[in-house]
Design a protein around this motif. Structure first.
Motif, mmCIF file in Angstrom:
data_model
loop_
_atom_site.group_PDB
_atom_site.id
_atom_site.type_symbol
_atom_site.label_atom_id
_atom_site.label_comp_id
_atom_site.label_asym_id
_atom_site.label_seq_id
_atom_site.Cartn_x
_atom_site.Cartn_y
_atom_site.Cartn_z
ATOM 1 N N VAL A 205 0.811 -1.219 0.000
ATOM 2 C CA VAL A 205 0.000 0.000 0.000
ATOM 3 C C VAL A 205 0.843 1.268 0.000
ATOM 4 N N ALA A 206 2.083 1.187 0.440
ATOM 5 C CA ALA A 206 2.973 2.348 0.411
ATOM 6 C C ALA A 206 4.034 2.227 -0.676
ATOM 7 N N GLY A 207 3.846 1.230 -1.567
ATOM 8 C CA GLY A 207 4.864 0.918 -2.554
ATOM 9 C C GLY A 207 4.797 1.730 -3.828
ATOM 10 N N ALA A 208 5.679 1.366 -4.751
ATOM 11 C CA ALA A 208 5.846 2.114 -5.998
ATOM 12 C C ALA A 208 4.566 2.180 -6.810
ATOM 13 N N ALA A 209 3.859 1.069 -6.918
ATOM 14 C CA ALA A 209 2.650 1.035 -7.752
ATOM 15 C C ALA A 209 1.505 1.794 -7.104
#
Length: 378
Positions: A205-209
């Motif tokens: 949820v806090a990632g690149a995507a």
């Protein structure tokens, strides 16, 4: 306490006002406004960057003998991009993702197909030219390819179940089966530092995507696919000759996962603004000044966490030098700044400010100079 009735040394160290004014132009405009009110002051211009667009220009402005090295690379949408990397006199190369694989280089957003190959081609060119150290500015990417395009340009091979090279871009990550790094160029002897203000992990949820995919044109369904493909890449990297690279490492999700790919290569993550500031001698300049001015396009809650104004404010606070802020908009309380000016407020709206930013930056510089040291300072 500084006597502002006497001529002072002022350091002007803004970031770029993204999409409207580069850091060097912004610094010059603020300086012009300030000098129109206080012509006797000594103005030291130190345009800054945090690893995003304008980092290469900041080094070129500040480092005597820096040389642009022209190159044509394959852009994020496969079209040719005429660009350059920067050669510093000490053998360091500065390579910027924004001017090789950046989002401003494409006419149509392509969240699944855009790639970072051109950035890797520029890195390879710098290594071929003998660079013994790399500074890799990775802000402003167009892709979410996990850095695979960059690694391909450096010699790695990513193949599918039929032993064919995968398609570039995130879309190819869904078919990758094998990673061969035996032909990968080594990191140079002086190391490779990643310059970034992003601390997001690669996945989740806090990632690149999830965080940056929508900015690159991804729909909700595509975000899920982007993340799933990055997850597949992370699993394969863990079992490849790259060894274990933690997808949860701070900054692994920077630039659509280019941070992750570079960490797998052997590069190290560095705070963008801090590393740029140290390289440009900002702490030394601030220590010899009576006042500092910094700024950026939008000052918000993230500005204190790794962005240029937060870094410069920390440097100034450490030596007890007051600091002023100029921003396109100010969306949070500018705690720690003695005074501030918002271009949107001065211009009567954001659109008016963005239509002629250098004019309003000059006006902001003048307004700050008119009230320097006044009781209105916080």
């Amino acid at each position: 306490m500084t006597d502002f009735d006497q001529p002072c040394t002022i350091v002007i160290a803004p970031d770029s006002f993204k999409g409207t004014a580069g850091a060097a132009d912004a610094a010059r405009a603020i300086a012009a406004g300030w000098a129109s009110v206080r012509p006797a002051d000594r103005l030291h211009l130190a345009p800054m960057a945090d690893g995003g667009e304008g980092t290469l220009d900041a080094f070129e402005t500040a480092v005597r003998g820096a040389t642009r090295m022209p190159i044509t690379v394959r852009g994020p949408d496969d079209g040719p991009v005429d660009t350059h990397w920067l050669q510093l006199p000490d053998g360091t190369a500065v390579v910027e993702l924004a001017n090789t694989s950046g989002i401003t280089l494409i006419d149509e957003l392509d969240p699944l197909g855009a790639h970072s190959l051109g950035f890797g081609q520029a890195i390879a060119a710098a290594l071929q030219a003998g660079a013994h150290r790399l500074l890799l500015a990775i802000g402003g990417s167009a892709s979410t390819d996990g850095g695979v395009g960059t690694l391909v340009a450096l010699g790695a091979e990513f193949t599918d179940e039929d032993d064919r090279p995968i398609r570039l871009g995130n879309i190819g990550l869904g078919t990758v089966s094998t990673i061969d790094s035996t032909r990968l160029r080594p990191v140079p002897p002086g190391g490779a530092q990643i310059l970034s203000d992003v601390t997001n992990p690669l996945l989740g949820v806090a990632g690149a995507a999830a965080v940056f995919g929508p900015q690159k044109g991804a729909t909700t369904r595509q975000v899920a696919r982007l993340d799933s493909n990055l997850r597949r890449l992370a699993r394969l990297v863990r079992t490849s000759r790259f060894g274990h690279v933690d997808p949860d490492a701070p900054g692994a999700g920077a630039a659509g996962g280019v941070g992750f790919g570079l960490l797998a290569w052997g590069a190290t993550m560095s705070p963008g603004a801090g590393t740029v500031g140290e390289a440009l001698g900002v702490p030394q300049a601030v220590a010899g000044a009576q006042l500092v001015i910094t700024g950026e396009g939008r000052f918000d809650a993230q500005s204190a966490a790794g962005k240029v104004p937060g870094y410069v404010a920390g440097v100034a606070a450490a030596v007890g030098v007051p600091i002023l802020l100029v921003a396109g908009s100010i969306d949070t309380d500018p705690t720690g700044f003695a005074d501030c000016r918002s271009l949107a407020q001065l211009a009567g709206g954001a659109d008016a400010a963005m239509a002629d930013p250098l004019v309003w930056l000059e006006i902001a510089g003048a307004r700050l100079a008119e009230t320097v040291g006044s009781p209105a300072w916080t």
